[in-house]
Scaffold this active site. Structure first.
Site, mmCIF file in Angstrom:
data_model
loop_
_atom_site.group_PDB
_atom_site.id
_atom_site.type_symbol
_atom_site.label_atom_id
_atom_site.label_comp_id
_atom_site.label_asym_id
_atom_site.label_seq_id
_atom_site.Cartn_x
_atom_site.Cartn_y
_atom_site.Cartn_z
ATOM 1 N N CYS A 1 -6.773 61.262 -44.803
ATOM 2 C CA CYS A 1 -7.254 61.989 -45.985
ATOM 3 C C CYS A 1 -7.855 63.349 -45.639
ATOM 4 O O CYS A 1 -8.031 64.188 -46.523
ATOM 5 C CB CYS A 1 -8.281 61.155 -46.740
ATOM 6 S SG CYS A 1 -7.749 59.469 -47.058
ATOM 7 N N HIS B 1 -5.343 61.336 -55.667
ATOM 8 C CA HIS B 1 -5.562 61.547 -54.244
ATOM 9 C C HIS B 1 -4.239 61.574 -53.475
ATOM 10 O O HIS B 1 -3.860 60.582 -52.856
ATOM 11 C CB HIS B 1 -6.482 60.427 -53.736
ATOM 12 C CG HIS B 1 -6.870 60.536 -52.301
ATOM 13 N ND1 HIS B 1 -6.991 61.735 -51.641
ATOM 14 C CD2 HIS B 1 -7.171 59.569 -51.376
ATOM 15 C CE1 HIS B 1 -7.346 61.509 -50.378
ATOM 16 N NE2 HIS B 1 -7.445 60.216 -50.206
#
Lengths: 381, 381
Positions: free
Chosen positions: A81, A329
């Protein structure tokens, strides 16, 4: 170390494109928007760093082939991430060291089939027999509730706040507000986390143009005060989140260490921040991020939510963009979307979600491992 | 820019482990060997760069978790076959810029199922309807034969030379010599390339410790004279290899551009090289690499092979390690294995394949995209 500025940002909407757009399309959109925003030609860019975690090989090359291949070095970075936060940092360091004057930082990801399986690599399965997310976040949430009296309503209010902000942001996957009751009534995913406390999957691209600010003067320039990366993994010492210690994605040591390094590098403290974009992959995580970033003391995160301190009109707005909770995301693209929001806020271009007099902003991204990327930007207004 | 040296290298054997060793094992072996060779403690390493192309997410973290998590930034780089060359370059630049004094560059890959499918991404399939490798290399080989009269026997002799060198290298997958007749009689893969002209798949890890050489004095240190990366892709202008132009992996422009940049950076030319490790993914490619790296003029590559110029006892030995043809090609680990061979040669530690008086060596890796990584190392003997 030289002066580094962001002179342009761009992103696609983050949403689920269902195969109608691929990484090439999304990365191209973000890159060309960033170049236009920077008022700079592609041929002026001397190096490119592309963060991507889920979309296969040579992602930066596949995207930039469409923009035009000029022979510059393209480095693809995969830090889960934090991928585009790491790409941003490499661009920053390349310019700060004097190696280059103009760099592209890019983030892009689509959602492949089998994503959830990929997120639990063998060592987890061997040791714990379950998927790392959302289980680790759930355990961290339980620990925080047990230690500090944080309530499930406070966690739900994080979602409500971020979805409200996201309703004002055309780049978000979700652009619709939700109520506390709705969040609490949504399906249980991993106790105590419910569906609307979990950020959605999304696909998208994000980009920034970084330059040596002594050579490129722009009235819209935003100064990079810090860009840091810390990495750790299972069982790092000194954590205090119980089972979460070996669970990694929310391992708070990394956020504290990265924040400390970033504040020192910037010569700033949490009291200087006008806004924060933080990694609300799960609503519960945002509460402990407040504490680890120094916005409040240990265990006070829930209170910040109750008192509206982190609301868009609060003392220190957090996730004015809507956060991961609204935006979704696309793993490798998230950090640069956070940076884009901060740039827009510092330039006074955030429209209906503009924070008055915003001068300093911080973007915080955790990445499986965990990595922690922190970027601090300063406006010139 | 400061002085950068390699003070330690390490690698696992490159071979097919059939699941008995995973990336964690192979990366750990390479890293701990490099640390030992460098006589340095892991806790002294300030940043790590891990190249990997086929082995999933946060590869560096997964490996280094076994060595011990110290909180340093770990950046995972994916630049196809140039992945660990790119990791090396980031480590080099981090030290040259003064940001760090000690960095780890790591390369590791295993062979996943479905590898060959992954290597042909949609744009190829849409445009050409076939797999990029070995077809593109085969077309480049045919072009070279047509333009310069290069023969299939000369291509076979590249394999024979490299397999002979590899028979002296315990790190190679193949450690057995082959004869020209055997190569020419092997199964046709993509006309004119036969099985023994194609490098084998393999799995393995490779690592190097880079330091600021003003702060770390070591008698075994090898100076990094240059570390460059160029990137391009389909249809880059100025190529002269016909169909190969849009085929990419062997797009020679990138090698020429990278070599030019590397020679300038090092203040050296091809005439100064005592050995070369080049990207012989297919035997035919080595012949054109000679030309693109400036070891001979255009079209003279075949002659170099015939005259033994690039044999281990020739004027400019190429692939003394055995090359990809013997060692195999664990994609992300190849560039640092080339660098390790050069380090050993420059230190006089290459045993039965030692090149006398070797003082300058060049490692050249192509990576799908194509990327081209070139590293030039100078010994202190």
């Amino acid at each position: 170390m030289g002066d580094v500025a962001v002179i342009g940002v761009g992103m696609s909407r983050f949403t689920t494109y269902q195969g109608t757009k691929d990484i090439e399309d999304l990365g191209y959109e973000a890159t060309t928007k960033a170049l236009e925003d920077a008022d700079i030609a592609w041929k002026q860019v001397q190096a490119a760093f592309c963060g991507s975690a889920l979309s296969g090989n040579v992602v930066g090359h596949r995207v930039l082939n469409l923009v035009g291949m000029t022979g510059i070095p393209i480095v693809n970075v995969e830090n889960a991430c934090s991928s585009s936060g790491s790409a941003f940092r490499l661009a920053y360091q390349s310019i700060a060291s004097g190696r280059y004057d103009v760099c592209l930082a890019l983030g892009v990801d689509v959602v492949p089939r089998g994503l959830i399986l990929d997120a639990s690599w063998p060592i987890y399965q061997r040791v714990m027999g379950f998927n790392v997310e959302p289980a680790s976040y759930a355990m961290n949430a339980r620990r925080h509730m047990a230690d500090y009296g944080t309530t499930i309503e406070q966690i739900a209010k994080v979602t409500v706040k971020n979805r409200k902000n996201g309703s004002l942001n055309k780049y978000c996957h979700f652009q619709k507000e939700v109520a506390v009751e709705e969040v609490l009534a949504s399906r249980l995913i991993s106790d105590p986390l419910r569906l609307l406390m979990c950020c959605p999957n999304a696909e998208g691209g994000s980009a920034a143009i970084l330059v040596n600010s002594r050579k490129f003067k722009r009235t819209k320039a935003v100064i990079v005060a810090a860009s840091v990366l810390t990495s750790s993994m299972f069982g790092s010492p000194g954590t205090d989140v119980g089972m979460g210690t070996i669970m990694t994605p929310i391992n708070p040591d990394r956020t504290e260490a990265a924040a400390k390094e970033a504040y020192e590098l910037a010569g700033l403290g949490p009291e200087d921040l006008d806004l924060v974009e933080t990694h609300d992959a799960f609503a519960s995580a945002e509460i402990s991020h407040y504490e680890r970033l120094g916005l409040c003391g240990k265990g006070e995160g829930g209170r910040l939510i109750d008192e509206g301190v982190t609301a868009i009109n609060g003392k220190i707005p957090v996730n004015p963009s809507g956060g991961l909770m609204s935006r979704g995301h696309p793993v490798g693209a998230t950090a640069l979307a956070q940076a884009a929001e901060i740039v827009w806020q510092l330039r006074g271009e955030a429209g209906p979600r503009q924070i008055p007099h915003a001068r300093v902003g911080l973007a915080h991204t955790l990445g499986g491992g965990p990595n922690c990327s922190i970027i601090i930007l300063k406006g010139q207004r």
